[in-house]
Design a protein around this motif. Structure first.
Motif, PDB file in Angstrom:
ATOM      1  N   ASN A 259       0.822  -1.201   0.000  1.00  0.00           N
ATOM      2  CA  ASN A 259       0.000   0.000   0.000  1.00  0.00           C
ATOM      3  C   ASN A 259       0.863   1.261   0.000  1.00  0.00           C
ATOM      4  N   PHE A 265       1.461   6.261   1.477  1.00  0.00           N
ATOM      5  CA  PHE A 265       1.119   6.443   2.891  1.00  0.00           C
ATOM      6  C   PHE A 265       1.578   5.260   3.742  1.00  0.00           C
ATOM      7  N   PRO A 267       1.438   2.966   7.337  1.00  0.00           N
ATOM      8  CA  PRO A 267       0.272   2.485   8.095  1.00  0.00           C
ATOM      9  C   PRO A 267      -0.282   3.554   9.046  1.00  0.00           C
ATOM     10  N   ASP A 268       0.566   4.470   9.525  1.00  0.00           N
ATOM     11  CA  ASP A 268       0.095   5.546  10.413  1.00  0.00           C
ATOM     12  C   ASP A 268      -0.346   6.779   9.644  1.00  0.00           C
ATOM     13  N   PHE A 269      -0.365   6.670   8.351  1.00  0.00           N
ATOM     14  CA  PHE A 269      -0.727   7.801   7.509  1.00  0.00           C
ATOM     15  C   PHE A 269       0.204   8.987   7.635  1.00  0.00           C
ATOM     16  N   ASP A 270       1.459   8.656   7.826  1.00  0.00           N
ATOM     17  CA  ASP A 270       2.484   9.634   7.521  1.00  0.00           C
ATOM     18  C   ASP A 270       2.688   9.437   6.021  1.00  0.00           C
TER      19      ASP A 270
ATOM     20  N   GLY B  34      -2.967  13.053   9.831  1.00  0.00           N
ATOM     21  CA  GLY B  34      -2.772  11.635   9.575  1.00  0.00           C
ATOM     22  C   GLY B  34      -3.987  10.823  10.000  1.00  0.00           C
ATOM     23  N   LEU B  37      -6.926  11.392   7.610  1.00  0.00           N
ATOM     24  CA  LEU B  37      -6.727  10.684   6.346  1.00  0.00           C
ATOM     25  C   LEU B  37      -6.970   9.199   6.513  1.00  0.00           C
ATOM     26  N   LYS B  38      -6.477   8.671   7.625  1.00  0.00           N
ATOM     27  CA  LYS B  38      -6.630   7.244   7.881  1.00  0.00           C
ATOM     28  C   LYS B  38      -8.111   6.872   7.920  1.00  0.00           C
ATOM     29  N   LYS B  45     -10.503   3.891  -0.955  1.00  0.00           N
ATOM     30  CA  LYS B  45     -10.000   2.742  -1.710  1.00  0.00           C
ATOM     31  C   LYS B  45     -11.092   1.718  -2.002  1.00  0.00           C
ATOM     32  N   HIS B 138       6.334  17.077   1.503  1.00  0.00           N
ATOM     33  CA  HIS B 138       7.349  16.320   2.242  1.00  0.00           C
ATOM     34  C   HIS B 138       8.569  15.990   1.379  1.00  0.00           C
ATOM     35  N   ARG B 142      10.781  18.259   4.191  1.00  0.00           N
ATOM     36  CA  ARG B 142      10.979  17.463   5.406  1.00  0.00           C
ATOM     37  C   ARG B 142      12.196  16.567   5.200  1.00  0.00           C
TER      38      ARG B 142
END
Lengths: 317, 146
Positions: A259, A265, A267-270, B34, B37-38, B45, B138, B142
């Motif tokens: 993914n 992205f 898993p923590d959506f960083d 974050g 978005l999660k 999806k 980013h 970053r």
């Protein structure tokens, strides 16, 4: 003849011998005829996959190129390292400034042996140390695909390197020590797909190890810490540990890795950042099966703790 | 006299409090982004059923967070280092470019809220536009640290 003269003659003889040995050991080595015979005619449609897996455009398109301009391989991206500044050359189809005049054999020798058509050593900033592990058929497909890309005139500036790194011939010694086409991670014979496909993509065309593996002082990757993360070649940052060892991505599932490679992205959506942004966009163009294979490989390789030094303590204030 | 000193220290205290800690403030905003978005990525999806309320709540959070990014206040001189910041020095080398990237993020999240996506297809478009900002910003602004 006096003692001094004899000594002087001896010294000269030693120098000549040393020079000859150096010249002999540093000679460019091309692919052997048997492997070259496997090149075949090449299939441009298949080559597109290899082009994105190999990340060619990330260095060889003009700096910050987007969209269709990514296929104009005029070069010019700079890589500032401890050895000096490397500049990615023009590899478009221009016959004079690019590689339009190269034969498929020339192309394979550059990609897999780091030898230019005129017999010069290429610098391993061009990751032929990884591309050496590619299948010759894939190299031919890539050549056929690149033949379909535009020709762009204009040479990129030369590299600007410190002595002694500016002497190309010396690279011959380096290659004797570090250039080989064996896989880095050896798996038991019973190892199943898709891990082996993942190994091919990650260790060969994908050249993940070139940034994610720490380097020795000679500039060669330290394969005992394969993919354990490293101090970035440019800037002050690090390149993360992508093994399952401490500090790595052991908590990510194969789906998480796939993914990430598809969407950018974690898993923590960083989100993906730095030079990995380009890589992730390239890998997003591959098939889900290819991404799943890379994920399976990363979960199957030996875990290592971080290959870069821990962060300095926070300043007192 | 004592009062005056007290008053001065009170003013000094508030002044420091106003600057609080820009590093942890900007990190809190990013964490919240974050999370938001999660909560909608599985929907975007197609792995979870479309839920308009959940989608709107997340988009609103993203937009509110985005509007909080006041570059002058959150990235003042002196906040280049400290804490565990991963802000790149490029932010301060190229303030105008950074401001432009922040403005784009603000505009994209605001328009996603206005669009108020009512279907999965609408969401995909808006989600894609908003999410692109993450990696594009980013990429240059970053750095990864150990």
């Amino acid at each position: 003849m006096g003692v001094a003269a004899r000594l002087a003659m001896g010294a000269v003889a030693l120098c000549v011998l040393g020079g000859a040995t150096f010249w002999y050991l540093t000679a460019p080595v091309r692919l052997d005829p048997i492997r070259l015979a496997g090149l075949g005619t090449g299939d441009a449609a298949k080559g597109e996959r290899i082009f994105w897996a190999g990340g060619c455009a990330s260095c060889h398109a003009r700096p910050k190129a987007e969209g269709g301009a990514k296929l104009e391989l005029a070069g010019g991206v700079e890589l500032k390292t401890a050895f000096g500044t490397f500049v990615a050359p023009n590899i478009s189809q221009d016959p004079k400034d690019g590689i339009g005049a190269w034969s498929v054999e020339d192309f394979a020798n550059a990609l897999m042996k780091g030898v230019s058509p005129s017999g010069e050593h290429l610098y391993p900033a061009f990751p032929y140390t990884s591309y050496a592990r590619m299948k010759v058929g894939d190299v031919a497909d890539l050549y056929a695909y690149m033949k379909t890309l535009p020709s762009v005139a204009g040479k990129a500036p030369d590299h600007s390197l410190r002595f002694p790194f500016n002497i190309r011939r010396g690279l011959g010694l380096w290659k004797l020590l570090y250039l080989d086409d064996d896989p880095v991670v050896e798996f038991p014979e019973k190892m199943q797909e898709p891990v082996l496909l993942g190994r091919y993509l990650a260790e060969g065309p994908g050249h993940c190890g070139e940034c994610h593996t720490p380097r020795q002082f000679t500039g060669a990757t330290n394969d005992g810490k394969w993919l354990a993360g490293a101090t970035a070649a440019e800037g002050n940052g690090i390149v993360p540990n992508i093994t399952s060892g401490q500090g790595g991505i052991g908590s990510w599932s194969e789906d998480d890795i796939s993914n990430y490679l598809e969407t950018g992205f974690t898993p923590d959506f960083d989100s993906v950042g730095g030079t990995m942004v380009e890589v992730q966009k390239n890998i997003a163009r591959l098939t889900p099966e290819d991404r799943a294979a890379i994920a399976a490989y990363l979960k199957a390789i030996p875990p290592h703790p971080n290959g870069y030094p821990p962060r300095k303590a926070k300043p007192a204030s | 006299m004592r009062r005056l000193i007290l008053a001065i220290s009170a003013v000094a205290l508030t002044a420091t409090a106003a600057l609080a800690d820009p590093i942890s403030e900007r990190q809190a905003i990013m964490k919240s982004n974050g999370k938001a978005l999660k909560s909608i990525s599985a929907i975007a999806k197609g792995e979870q059923p479309f839920d308009a309320d959940k989608v709107m709540a997340a988009l609103k959070t993203l937009n509110e967070d985005a509007q909080k990014i006041d570059v002058e206040k959150l990235f003042p001189d002196g906040s280049q280092t400290g804490g565990d910041t991963t802000a790149s020095p490029k932010i301060w080398d190229d303030m105008a470019g950074f401001q432009k990237a922040v403005d784009k993020f603000k505009a994209d999240t605001a328009s996603a809220v206005t669009a108020s996506p009512a279907s999965l297809d609408d969401l995909k478009v808006e989600f894609g536009k908003v999410a692109k900002n993450c990696s594009s910003c980013h990429e240059g602004f970053r750095i990864k640290k150990g």
